[in-house]
Enzyme design. Sequence first.
Site, PDB file in Angstrom:
ATOM      1  N   ASP A  29     -42.185 -31.821  62.801  1.00 60.90           N
ATOM      2  CA  ASP A  29     -42.302 -33.138  62.172  1.00 60.90           C
ATOM      3  C   ASP A  29     -42.171 -34.252  63.206  1.00 60.90           C
ATOM      4  O   ASP A  29     -42.834 -35.284  63.108  1.00 60.90           O
ATOM      5  CB  ASP A  29     -41.261 -33.305  61.062  1.00 60.90           C
ATOM      6  CG  ASP A  29     -39.832 -33.011  61.508  1.00 60.90           C
ATOM      7  OD1 ASP A  29     -39.628 -32.621  62.678  1.00 60.90           O
ATOM      8  OD2 ASP A  29     -38.903 -33.170  60.681  1.00 60.90           O
TER       9      ASP A  29
ATOM     10  N   HIS B 211     -44.843 -26.718  61.554  1.00 63.97           N
ATOM     11  CA  HIS B 211     -44.502 -25.361  61.115  1.00 63.97           C
ATOM     12  C   HIS B 211     -44.262 -25.347  59.615  1.00 63.97           C
ATOM     13  O   HIS B 211     -43.999 -26.373  58.970  1.00 63.97           O
ATOM     14  CB  HIS B 211     -43.265 -24.849  61.848  1.00 63.97           C
ATOM     15  CG  HIS B 211     -42.051 -25.707  61.638  1.00 63.97           C
ATOM     16  ND1 HIS B 211     -41.329 -25.715  60.459  1.00 63.97           N
ATOM     17  CD2 HIS B 211     -41.447 -26.614  62.436  1.00 63.97           C
ATOM     18  CE1 HIS B 211     -40.330 -26.564  60.547  1.00 63.97           C
ATOM     19  NE2 HIS B 211     -40.375 -27.131  61.738  1.00 63.97           N
TER      20      HIS B 211
END
Length: 480
Positions: A379, A97
């Site tokens: 992540d 994102h």
Amino acid sequence: MLFRSRFLLLLALAALLAFLSLSLQFFHLIPVSAARNGASSKSRKRIMPDPVTEPPVTDPVYEALLYCNIPSVAERSMEGHAPHHFKLVSVQVLIRHGDRYPLYAIPKTKRPEIDCTLVANRKPYHPKLEGFVSHMSKGSGSSFESPLNSMPLYPNHALCEMGELTQTGIVQHLQNGQLLRDIYLKKHKLLPSDWSADQLYLETTGRSRTLQSGLALLYGFLPDFDWKKIYFRHQPSVLFCSGNCYCPVRNQYLEKEQRRQYLLRLKNSQLEQTYGEMARIVDIPTKQLRASNPIDSMLCHFCHNVSFPCTRSGCFDMEHFKVIKMHQIEDEKERREKRLYLGYSLLGAHPILNQTIDRMQRAAEGRRDELFALYSAHDVTLSPVLSALGLSEARFPRFAARLIFELWQDRDKPSEHAVRILYNGVDVTFHTSFCQDHHKRSSKPMCPLENLVRFVKRDMFVALDSSSTNYYDACHREGV
């Protein structure tokens, strides 16, 4: 005499221009044409440190700027580059994102005042920003898999909520989508103009920031798309493991990795001193400050050029930030050396990599569905995939990072297919563990699909130093 002087001057200028041209090619500022046999096509942009553009020693501020990924000029990338006798067959994109508001608040400090509405005359800006907002307002009744169907399609709070995507995050992925559109649609015609819903595969975790990031990239890729053709699937796990999430051995590797992190932190006296100083500023126990993960909030201040938090007792400052960021960098280095995280990564990334090769194999057989797949993730999704692929020099996933799997068909030998792996626009195929030695044994310019298939189906388990030959056995073996 005058003629001779002019001749010598011209000769000197010609020599200087030749030297400059060779120098520019040496530093990769002028592209060198690729030969058909691929001999020069392997001179690709690298993910290793570049002595020309990077600091001579690790600089935590430089690394933090890379992590922020602040949109600026259009990015140059290597996506879609291949010898002309190869045809692009399918593309799979895994993204993190975009820029978000912190997930944690530092106790007794004022929250950073970041506006999460989308405003056209505020930086960063993208030409498709207004169109994106307008188009999202028409999709409020879209049929997405629950709970995605109840989420806002774009950020809209004057003061960001915790974890909310910012305008920067939207612009990052509009830019990603535009870049991929120019390459995969305009240049390679990956999707027909009358593309159908089954030619897209869209999946995201149940967070508004991943759904909105996916929609921003999709809008940059397919502006003003037909909402009836769009369906986002919900993925409950950040590892995108679907029905294969139970893996006790993976969890054991993770516990050992977390223990390693803890012991490394205890050895860092400068880090402990820094946390102590910061805890005194906000008048809380050091343990409580550490638990609030202050670097997450400080990165938001840093990326948005907002002053670090202050109290009557003082201010957090750049030296505090640099010490914590430097420890993160040292932690990543030791993580690669100790290889506990690799064990976690091989098992954590296997389900999504297995989906990837299954889709590639179907495309290689001539199936025309799911030509473009998009996974909008975190992540903690990208990092284990990068590690499992053997990309040990790859940086920790920045905001709006993208990892792309391309499948190509050799027009001269239609039964042969090859893959390319790209990370943030850099071709890293020949840095992967499954193809790093390919060029030593073959003159082919790209990595054969069977190399990746063999890696996922067999070699990932071999790398675990076990006798397991499948994912279930590897997850349940004894004696780790």
